[in-house]
Write a protein that holds these residues in place. Structure first.
Motif, short mmCIF file in Angstrom:
data_model
loop_
_atom_site.label_atom_id
_atom_site.label_comp_id
_atom_site.label_asym_id
_atom_site.label_seq_id
_atom_site.Cartn_x
_atom_site.Cartn_y
_atom_site.Cartn_z
N UNK A 51 0.83 -1.21 0.00
CA UNK A 51 0.00 0.00 0.00
C UNK A 51 0.87 1.26 0.00
N UNK A 54 2.05 1.71 -3.53
CA UNK A 54 0.97 2.22 -4.38
C UNK A 54 0.81 3.73 -4.16
N UNK A 55 0.95 4.14 -2.90
CA UNK A 55 0.80 5.57 -2.59
C UNK A 55 1.93 6.39 -3.20
N UNK A 56 2.99 5.73 -3.60
CA UNK A 56 4.08 6.44 -4.27
C UNK A 56 3.96 6.32 -5.78
N UNK A 57 2.89 5.69 -6.24
CA UNK A 57 2.68 5.55 -7.67
C UNK A 57 3.51 4.44 -8.29
N UNK A 59 4.31 0.44 -9.33
CA UNK A 59 3.57 -0.77 -9.70
C UNK A 59 4.11 -1.94 -8.90
#
Lengths: 202, 371
Positions: A51, A54-57, A59
């Motif tokens: 997570x 994901x919050x850092x963009x 994949x």
């Protein structure tokens, strides 16, 4: 940022395809993206860390390298990075095989159990060593397959993969490891960093 | 449910060939939008609803007067931020909130379709709703997002229109409806058709509604949306407004009363025949078979970035089925992220206040969005 990240970066070509196995909170991924413009994916076992990624963009897929690397086709990445986790797997030999199947090359770092402090710790105290790179106690360590730099060299012979580059990290300084200085490097390196490739005959 | 003047509708003139072979045209597609479309038309998100959802994603549903089904996730500053994105949602064809469905008049017979309505598929649903993109002049969506049956539409959408979206977020879904999924849907359909009031689907002309059957279908389905642990924690063996068992068949237990309530409110807002048609569409969904056993081929022409999300306690569309989608995507080098969210709220987790899920969905969208 871990001191070996720069070393790993220098091993990787611009714009290559990279898979970071056990990508943690994605710091290495971000670093490689910024500096080498790589197309990078991550695989990570911890939900929270996925997570964070994901919050850092980034994949990233949640998964376990021992089970989930098999979904990637042969040579789908130029480099597969495995940072300081080989020793935590139940089957390191399967993981190495998978890394070398999925990637053209693999970059593996290992905390060196042959370091003199580790040896001294065990020799003098008679207890399982606890050091800066190995901060856990024997009962709560995730590291179930500790090895030394020398062990990794032998491992490469047994499992027939090529070590392209092997670097030692000693007090944040990088140096080459070869068979002639192996004894010394194995005694003083905190970390070994290896660029490896499948042998042709495999 | 005749007060439908608050429903926005487009009439689709272009003939649509359904999977069953029939061709439909001049049919209505009901939709709703939230937020505003930017000048570049680059901020549109198509939200696909699940079995019993509708186009009223968030805010007050003007028909049911209840909160929209995805109010936790969609709205200003929420996961799908309507200050930023233009959200479009269409009622699926076969549905009962204004889109072409079995409660409509058959132009050939001038009677209500009932079971004369053609059997539709997820593919048909997606092919109908893509017309909304043309309606708004949108060449490419920023994202297509949906959970459960909505997730199946996401997969089918990307497969059918590989260039029409930048990102895709299938949530708590599957690429192929399992035997267990079909079994539960069949249970629901049998409950409806076994209700005497169903009258072979012609209940409207008889001024009847198969309320009992539809309520039982909803009750059975509702159980599949929750987890055992969730049910146990919420209800346990607690009794309903009584101190002891009554030795009868009234709702002694709170869980019984809860399910009866869920069934009873459902019949007020949903059409029994629509329930038959939409569950059938789900059962027929098999993207794996459509691509001859290789799911990867469904996505080989897309450059879309995927993010797949599953939930630990979802046993209806379990993590492994979601992971199969990830595996198929990784096999062809597609940009795909995946996370299984910890939640004891079962399949319904995607509709509920599950902060890890809501935060992660928001992060994925916001980080992927470039104006």
């Amino acid at each position: 940022m871990k001191p070996e990240y720069k070393i790993i970066m220098n091993m990787i070509n611009e714009k290559s395809r990279v898979l970071d196995v056990g990508c943690d909170d994605g710091i290495l991924m971000e670093f490689l993206k910024q500096n080498k413009n790589v197309d990078i994916r991550g695989i990570e076992i911890s939900k929270e860390k996925v997570q964070t990624c994901i919050s850092k963009g980034l994949t990233v897929i949640e998964g376990n390298a021992e089970l989930d690397l098999k979904q990637f086709p042969n040579k789908s990445f130029d480099y597969v990075v495995l940072g300081q986790t080989l020793q935590a797997f139940v089957n390191p030999e399967i993981v190495i095989k998978e890394l070398l199947r999925v990637g053209e090359k693999a970059i593996v770092t290992i905390p060196n159990f042959g370091h003199w402090k580790v040896r001294l710790n065990l020799l003098i105290k008679g207890t399982m060593p606890v050091t800066k790179t190995l901060p856990n106690k024997w009962y709560n360590t995730p590291n179930i397959h500790m090895c030394t730099i020398k062990d990794f060299f032998k491992f490469s012979e047994t499992f027939n993969f090529k070590i392209f580059k092997s670097l030692a990290l000693i007090n944040r300084k990088v140096s080459n490891i070869n068979y002639s200085n192996l004894f010394i490097k194995n005694l003083f390196s905190e970390l070994g960093i290896f660029l490896i490739e499948k042998s042709d005959e495999n | 449910m005749n007060i439908k003047e608050n429903i926005k509708t487009i009439i689709i003139k272009k003939p649509l060939k359904l999977d069953c072979g029939k061709i439909i045209n001049n049919f209505p597609l009901a939709y709703e939008t939230y937020g505003s479309l930017n000048a570049k038309k680059s901020n549109a998100i198509l939200v696909c609803h699940a079995l019993t959802g509708d186009q009223f994603v968030t805010g007050l549903n003007p028909i049911t007067k209840k909160d929209g089904w995805w109010s936790y996730a969609v709205g200003p500053n929420k996961s799908i931020d309507t200050n930023k994105y233009f959200v479009i949602c269409a009622n699926v064809i076969g549905g009962c909130m204004g889109s072409f469905g079995p409660s409509h008049i058959n132009p050939e017979t001038k009677k209500i379709f009932g079971t004369d309505f053609p059997v539709i598929t997820i593919n048909d649903i997606v092919n109908a709703q893509v017309n909304l993109l043309d309606h708004f002049g949108i060449k490419q969506l920023f994202s297509v997002v949906g959970g459960s049956m909505g997730g199946m539409q996401v997969l089918q959408f990307v497969s059918n229109f590989p260039e029409k979206t930048k990102t895709a977020v299938p949530i708590a879904c599957t690429s192929s409806h399992s035997a267990q999924n079909i079994a539960f849907n069949e249970l629901g359909r049998q409950a409806i058709t076994a209700d005497h009031n169903w009258s072979d689907g012609k209940y409207t002309s008889k001024n009847n509604v198969p309320e009992k059957g539809l309520a039982v279908a909803r009750m059975a389905a509702h159980i599949t949306y929750l987890s055992k642990k969730g049910l146990q924690e919420k209800f346990g063996r607690k009794l309903q407004e009584r101190d002891d068992l009554k030795f009868g068949f009234d709702a002694d237990f709170q869980i019984e009363s809860y399910l009866r309530y869920q069934g009873s409110v459902f019949v007020d807002r949903f059409d029994a025949n629509s329930y038959l048609y939409i569950t059938r569409a789900m059962d027929y969904f098999d993207l794996v078979k459509q691509f001859n056993g290789n799911l990867s081929n469904a996505f080989k022409n897309t450059k879309a970035k995927f993010f797949v999300i599953s939930f630990t306690s979802d046993w209806l569309y379990p993590t492994q089925e979601n992971k199969d989608i990830v595996i198929a995507l990784n096999a062809i080098g597609t940009d795909v992220g995946f996370v299984e969210i910890e939640s004891d709220k079962g399949h319904d987790s995607f509709l509920l206040d599950v902060p890890d899920f809501l935060k992660t969905l928001k992060n994925f969208l916001d980080k992927s969005y470039i104006e």
